[in-house]
Design a protein around this motif. Sequence first.
Motif, short mmCIF file in Angstrom:
data_model
loop_
_atom_site.label_atom_id
_atom_site.label_comp_id
_atom_site.label_asym_id
_atom_site.label_seq_id
_atom_site.Cartn_x
_atom_site.Cartn_y
_atom_site.Cartn_z
N ALA A 82 33.40 44.68 22.13
CA ALA A 82 34.20 45.90 22.06
C ALA A 82 33.63 47.00 22.97
CB ALA A 82 34.26 46.40 20.61
N GLY A 83 32.30 47.05 23.12
CA GLY A 83 31.72 48.05 24.01
C GLY A 83 31.81 47.63 25.47
N GLY A 84 31.27 46.45 25.78
CA GLY A 84 31.12 46.02 27.17
C GLY A 84 32.45 45.74 27.86
N ALA A 85 33.35 45.00 27.20
CA ALA A 85 34.62 44.68 27.83
C ALA A 85 35.41 45.97 28.09
CB ALA A 85 35.43 43.73 26.94
N THR A 86 35.38 46.89 27.12
CA THR A 86 36.10 48.16 27.29
C THR A 86 35.51 48.96 28.45
OG1 THR A 86 36.49 48.21 24.90
CG2 THR A 86 36.86 50.26 26.11
N ALA A 87 34.18 49.05 28.48
CA ALA A 87 33.55 49.83 29.55
C ALA A 87 33.89 49.24 30.92
CB ALA A 87 32.04 49.88 29.34
N ALA A 88 33.79 47.91 31.03
CA ALA A 88 34.08 47.26 32.31
C ALA A 88 35.53 47.55 32.72
CB ALA A 88 33.85 45.75 32.20
N ARG A 89 36.42 47.41 31.76
CA ARG A 89 37.84 47.60 32.08
C ARG A 89 38.13 49.05 32.48
NH1 ARG A 89 42.11 48.96 28.67
NH2 ARG A 89 44.12 48.75 29.74
N TYR A 90 37.57 50.00 31.73
CA TYR A 90 37.87 51.41 32.05
C TYR A 90 37.25 51.83 33.39
CZ TYR A 90 40.56 52.87 28.01
OH TYR A 90 41.57 53.03 27.10
N ILE A 91 36.06 51.34 33.68
CA ILE A 91 35.45 51.72 34.97
C ILE A 91 36.28 51.14 36.10
CG2 ILE A 91 33.43 51.45 36.44
CD1 ILE A 91 31.73 51.48 33.84
N ALA A 92 36.66 49.86 35.96
CA ALA A 92 37.44 49.23 37.02
C ALA A 92 38.81 49.90 37.16
CB ALA A 92 37.61 47.74 36.72
N LYS A 93 39.46 50.13 36.02
CA LYS A 93 40.81 50.70 36.02
C LYS A 93 40.80 52.12 36.59
CE LYS A 93 42.38 52.06 31.80
NZ LYS A 93 42.75 53.48 31.75
N ASP A 94 39.92 52.97 36.08
CA ASP A 94 39.99 54.38 36.43
C ASP A 94 39.35 54.70 37.78
OD1 ASP A 94 41.32 54.73 34.06
OD2 ASP A 94 39.61 55.53 32.95
N SER A 95 38.45 53.81 38.24
CA SER A 95 37.86 54.09 39.56
C SER A 95 38.75 53.52 40.67
CB SER A 95 36.45 53.52 39.66
OG SER A 95 36.51 52.11 39.77
N LYS A 96 39.77 52.80 40.29
CA LYS A 96 40.76 52.26 41.24
C LYS A 96 40.08 51.57 42.42
CE LYS A 96 44.08 55.66 39.64
NZ LYS A 96 43.21 56.24 38.58
N GLY A 97 39.13 50.70 42.08
CA GLY A 97 38.50 49.88 43.13
C GLY A 97 37.29 50.52 43.78
N GLU A 98 36.97 51.76 43.43
CA GLU A 98 35.82 52.40 44.09
C GLU A 98 34.48 51.88 43.59
OE1 GLU A 98 35.54 56.71 44.77
OE2 GLU A 98 37.59 56.82 44.05
N ILE A 99 34.47 51.24 42.42
CA ILE A 99 33.22 50.75 41.85
C ILE A 99 33.31 49.24 41.66
CG2 ILE A 99 31.70 50.83 39.82
CD1 ILE A 99 32.46 53.75 39.46
N ASP A 100 32.25 48.55 42.02
CA ASP A 100 32.16 47.10 41.89
C ASP A 100 31.62 46.78 40.49
OD1 ASP A 100 31.06 44.49 41.98
OD2 ASP A 100 30.79 44.63 44.15
N VAL A 101 32.42 46.13 39.65
CA VAL A 101 32.03 45.91 38.26
C VAL A 101 31.79 44.42 38.00
CG1 VAL A 101 32.68 46.22 35.83
CG2 VAL A 101 33.47 47.87 37.56
N THR A 102 30.61 44.10 37.48
CA THR A 102 30.31 42.73 37.05
C THR A 102 30.10 42.73 35.54
OG1 THR A 102 29.25 42.21 39.15
CG2 THR A 102 28.70 40.80 37.28
N LEU A 103 30.76 41.80 34.87
CA LEU A 103 30.61 41.68 33.41
C LEU A 103 29.90 40.35 33.12
CD1 LEU A 103 31.25 42.56 30.48
CD2 LEU A 103 33.46 41.44 30.73
N VAL A 104 28.75 40.44 32.44
CA VAL A 104 27.97 39.25 32.10
C VAL A 104 28.16 38.95 30.62
CG1 VAL A 104 25.67 38.22 32.04
CG2 VAL A 104 26.27 39.83 33.87
N GLU A 105 28.74 37.81 30.32
CA GLU A 105 29.00 37.44 28.92
C GLU A 105 28.90 35.91 28.83
OE1 GLU A 105 29.74 38.62 25.74
OE2 GLU A 105 29.96 36.47 25.29
#
Lengths: 419, 311
Positions: free
Chosen positions: A38-61
């Motif tokens: 609930a924390g990590g997936a949400t954070a990854a999604r919001y950073i990717a969504k709201d930065s509109k590609g400006e930030i490179d997001v890797t999710l390790v699970e």
Amino acid sequence: MKLNRRLFLGATAATLAAPYVNAAGHGRPKVVVIGGGAGGATAARYIAKDSKGEIDVTLVEPSRSYYTCFFSNLYIGGFRDLSSIAHSYGTLASQYGINVVHDWAVGIDRDAKSVTLAGGAVLPYDRLILSPGIDFVDGSVPGWDTSAQNAMPHAYKAGSQTELLKAQIEAMPQGGVFAMVAPPNPYRCPPGPYERVSMVAHKLKNENPTAKILIVDPKEKFSKQALFEEGWQKHYGGMIERIGPDFGGNNVSVDAGAMTVTIDGSVEKVDVCNVIPAMKAGRICDMAGITEGNWAPVSGHTMQSRLDENIHVLGDATNQGDMPKSGFSANSQAKVAAMAVRGALTGSKVFPAKFSNTCWSLIDTNDGIKVGASYQATDEKIAKVDGFVSQTGEDADLRKATYEESVGWYAGITSDMFG
Amino acid sequence: MIPTPHTMTYPHIAAGAHACFLGEFLVIMPPSGGVSCIFRNGSTLYGFIFHRPATQLDGYSTDNLMEYLNVYLFYITGLCALTLAAGAAQSQTADLTTTDPTQIATECGGDAGRGVALFEQNCAKCHDIAPSAQSKSGPNLHGVVGRSMGGVPDYPYSDALRAGAAAGTLWDQQNLHKYLMDPDGYLAGTTMEFDGFANPQDMFDILTYIRTASLPPAPERGSVTVPPELAAEQGDVAYGEYLSGECMACHNTNPQADGLPPIHGWDTTDFMVALLEYKLRARDNAPMQMVAQALGNTEIAALAAYFGALD
């Protein structure tokens, strides 16, 4: 305190005054998120969504299928099937461009700002987000360790453990005993053990009506206690017995081979034993050296570790103040962290941290209850502002509406986590 | 009765402050006029702050102040877990016009839910609280906080309360605290048959309930309109995007999902009205009321602008 324009302008100015780091010198800034709940997936999604590609997001699970702990009790009670609480990471990869890596993080080099994975890969980061959930405190229930979890499941990380516990309940002899060793505070999902007892009772009432449920509890009080006890009396009168600390509930050991629970020296033979040990932050927090005691202290303004400003910690693993350890809390904290990370890495506007939480629990068919609160960040902690809780004696229509609301919430929050 | 204050300087407090021990308590009086008290429970020290405007302490000598404080120290004596939040309840500058239940709970330092049961146990035998109810053997308490002593017309008050009314004394929170902790001590000759609360938190809870129960009734759903100051707000879409995170924990943008009602693509006025109706309790639903009560006009306008622009 109400948020207002003057306040958030102040916060923005403070952020702009700090130089923002960019991408370790090359390309887009990098964020690595460890833990896809609930924390990590949400954070990854919001950073990717709201930065509109400006930030490179890797999710390790590590898991390809994520089973939510919330609603896993409803699977035990027969209200959901297992597939309905399983989620994959495909949309986060395909729709949001998140680099989803199914592997274990095994090391964090805070000086080099990199994460090493079990498979050998090394991931550099500008900001690291840790959302690893909980691990168990060794020796907190004498006689129980991970090697005993097949005989005495914890079922407090959803998935195979939950399936195992349900199968064991179904295999109980008529009139058998289901025991739960409840955890001491603080722990994941404060009403969780008691919702679980409700769901086990619901199942036994239909399948094994002479069975008994024994809760061995080290705590004087528990979340929504009056509501649960009223419901247990109403729906499952006589089936559930709780032994609190006054009667030795804080002096318990188990023997997984003999299937016994020893309470204050008195040995009880049981048929199923759900041991929920004391908890601590997921082990990666210890490995990163950002814990104090069992938890990772964080600032409520940004969810940054108090020991390393390049690391944000979310959810159950944190020591943050007044919020309960819940999926809803982790999801709420993730959005504050996502905003802070974007502000630091791309200079986007930063607003005052604002949090909320609601925990719904199901006692029996269409008998749902809830407790919730709103929170704000102070320099010391995340502080409760306002709250509500279901009342005893509510009418059946309201309880049914509360349950239906929880089903709607489940659809909403899982869509907010996984896209 | 009042111990002689032993005045000393206290290095962590601004110059000019006085501090003294009263029994177990260390009492600190900063020159700004606020009075703080730190007291010990086992090995833990608790802080307790009386927010009093500086002017109200004018004319108090140290001894008078100690006498005044002694009233409160008496309250503190059975307390273990009273926190700074409850200290804020001592505010005499409470905005008695607020209708925000959160604000009321903060001002009164209590929990209205607990207060309901405590009111039933302690007060309801003699007092009603419904707006139009007749007085029972005690006067109706609807709106008692902030009104004049002896304020219910035609109620046969005791001489003590009539004297208070004649002097223009108000039932502000401060006076109610003193009265409810020790009725005969505060108002000799009162005919109220009540010995006073043993636990001040019970009193805070009951006053929170009385304030909450004295609120004007919630407006009818459908009767709420957007006030001009909200209509004039330019909704900040970036702020709305951030705030929307709280909404999206439950609501769903996926039209196929069987979740809670979708809230994107709404007309901005409809969106504002919906939030205002939750905020004013014209619509039921505890989580939504809580969410809306934490939103000011800037936040409501920002959310309406953000969600209104989504497809």
